[in-house]
Write an enzyme that holds these catalytic residues in place. Structure first.
Site, mmCIF file in Angstrom:
data_model
loop_
_atom_site.group_PDB
_atom_site.id
_atom_site.type_symbol
_atom_site.label_atom_id
_atom_site.label_comp_id
_atom_site.label_asym_id
_atom_site.label_seq_id
_atom_site.Cartn_x
_atom_site.Cartn_y
_atom_site.Cartn_z
ATOM 1 C CG ASP A 147 3.696 1.353 11.553
ATOM 2 O OD1 ASP A 147 3.681 0.132 11.320
ATOM 3 O OD2 ASP A 147 4.135 2.201 10.742
ATOM 4 C CG ASP A 148 0.566 -3.886 11.938
ATOM 5 O OD1 ASP A 148 -0.644 -3.930 12.219
ATOM 6 O OD2 ASP A 148 1.150 -4.754 11.256
ATOM 7 C CE LYS B 32 4.592 1.948 7.015
ATOM 8 N NZ LYS B 32 5.508 1.762 8.162
ATOM 9 C CG ASP C 205 3.477 -2.629 5.338
ATOM 10 O OD1 ASP C 205 4.182 -2.917 4.350
ATOM 11 O OD2 ASP C 205 3.901 -2.656 6.501
ATOM 12 C CB SER D 219 4.775 -0.605 1.339
ATOM 13 O OG SER D 219 4.857 0.085 2.550
ATOM 14 N NE ARG E 261 10.729 1.723 3.608
ATOM 15 C CZ ARG E 261 10.487 0.717 4.439
ATOM 16 N NH1 ARG E 261 9.407 0.733 5.214
ATOM 17 N NH2 ARG E 261 11.321 -0.293 4.510
ATOM 18 C CG ASP F 252 10.404 -2.785 7.325
ATOM 19 O OD1 ASP F 252 10.034 -2.150 6.323
ATOM 20 O OD2 ASP F 252 9.654 -3.544 7.965
#
Length: 443
Positions: free
Chosen positions: A85-86, A161, A163, A195, A220, A224
């Site tokens: 992830d980030d 993914k 965002d 997202s 999404r 979160d």
């Protein structure tokens, strides 16, 4: 002890389940919801490898989780993605405008990490953001869509993914499809997690779900997840309260994503962990664990590896379930699954959830027919946590489940029986409350 009699649900509910399903992104990927491990909820943006080398976002962490996924039975249960992830990036791109992994925390580069994941038979996922920056302030993809897609393909990425921090929600109707197009142009198949809708919903815009389904494999819709039962409840409520909009968008290759599984962390009780896992299966949700697999307790590991509930989640029909009953803290959720008999009688997974907090179990009594289960030759019914097979029951059979308070669940699977099962039903002892009422006692 509280007792709640179920109010009959019309059998037209199946029509609601099945109407309006829309064809999705046709890249042949994630025809069932993706399963894997994702760093964010458990490890966040911990970049302090000097003082916390075991838990920082680093090459070491992801290789370790890769190994555990294989050696501890998660891969055998269906989990196949290892997703970064980030906070994996340097703060600046290189002189040619390319993304650069943090040189200290990922000293071998992302291709090396992806190759290691692939060598274990797994797939590798990565994170970026359709904005100037990621949510944690690292370089975003804006202005570099083609180059970043090419970089991901060259590294062997299998899942992206994207965002939406530091981006204008009004730009997303163009930006997300365009980045997806750039991913496709690389020639490498990559799952595309968006997202897009959640940021537009936050901004008061109406997402174009037809376009989202066309361009994304999953997306999404809501907040979160945090490490708390209150957070899980808020997601459950959102998906229940907005199900008429949300449910028709799901199907093979295109999934609503209620966010990560937090089973095995700090915020959920054992019973609440069972509830999250069961309801995510009813929702046909991606099963992306975010937990420290090195220290997870055996009872939580058993939840995450429950093959029977995973089979519900991975049902090939890809029909997302619905909340069909809600009254004074008691909810019933139901999902049509295979097998189907006579072309019309679906099997079902049914979850009974007790969100009351009055400290005593609640009994819920209902016939199979009131749940919409009307196959004349009956259903073989099984409790998927207690591993109890209750045999073949007729639609007239009344079931009575006992569900503990404070977020507990009973999840049943009812498999529609073919014609020959009729004899099994007709030879049962005639109906009496003692013989035909379920008693599912949760310990």
């Amino acid at each position: 002890m509280a007792s709640w009699k179920f109010i009959a649900v019309s059998t037209v509910c199946l029509l609601v389940f099945l109407s309006g399903n829309i064809s999705g992104l046709d890249n042949g990927l994630v025809l069932t919801p993706p399963m894997g491990w994702l760093a964010w909820e458990r490890f966040r943006c911990n970049t302090d490898c000097k003082n916390d080398p075991e838990n920082c976002i680093s090459d070491r962490l992801f290789r370790t989780m890769t190994d555990i996924l294989v050696t501890e039975g998660y891969t055998a249960a269906g989990y196949e993605y290892i997703n970064v992830d980030d906070c994996w990036l340097e703060r600046e791109r290189d002189e040619r405008g390319r993304l650069v992994p943090d040189r200290e925390r990922f000293p071998y580069g992302m291709k090396s990490l992806a190759d290691y994941v692939h060598s274990k038979g797994l797939k590798f996922g990565i994170y970026e953001d359709y904005g100037n920056f990621t949510c944690a302030g690292y370089p975003g993809v804006v202005g570099h869509l083609s180059g970043d897609a090419t970089t991901f393909a060259s590294w062997g990425v299998d899942y992206v993914k994207l965002d939406g921090c530091y981006a204008l929600p009004t730009d997303m109707d163009y930006g997300y499809p365009e980045f997806g197009r750039q991913l496709n142009l690389t020639g490498r198949q990559m799952v595309y997690s968006c997202s897009w809708p959640v940021y537009q919903i936050y901004a008061g815009l109406q997402p174009n779900f037809s376009s989202i389904i066309e361009h994304c494999n999953l997306w999404r819709n809501f907040d979160d997840i945090q490490d708390s039962w209150a957070s899980v409840e808020s997601i459950i409520d959102y998906y229940g309260n907005h199900q008429d909009v949300i449910v028709p968008n799901a199907g093979p290759g295109h999934w609503n994503d209620p966010d990560m599984l937090i089973v095995g962390n700090f915020g959920l009780s054992y019973e609440q962990s069972k509830t999250q896992f069961a309801l995510w299966a009813i929702l046909a949700a991606p099963l992306l664990m975010s937990v420290d697999l090195r220290t997870i307790r055996p009872e939580y590991k058993a939840i995450l590896q429950n093959r029977k509930i995973i089979e519900v989640d991975q049902d090939p029909l890809g029909i997302q379930g619905r909340r069909i009953y809600k009254h004074r803290g008691i909810e019933i959720w139901s999902r049509p699954i295979l097998p189907i008999q006579q072309g019309q009688f679906y099997s079902y997974a049914v979850a009974f959830v007790n969100r009351r907090t009055d400290g005593t179990p609640s009994d819920v009594a209902v016939t199979l027919r009131e749940l919409g289960l009307s196959n004349p030759t009956g259903y073989r019914v099984e409790d998927l946590y207690e591993d109890v097979d209750y045999g073949v029951l007729s639609p007239q059979t009344k079931i009575k489940v006992k569900v503990n308070p404070s977020g507990s669940v009973v999840i049943l699977r009812a498999d529609a029986q073919p014609g020959y099962a009729f004899n099994a039903i007709t030879t049962r002892t005639p109906y009496t409350p003692l013989n035909d009422v379920f008693r599912l006692t949760k310990k």
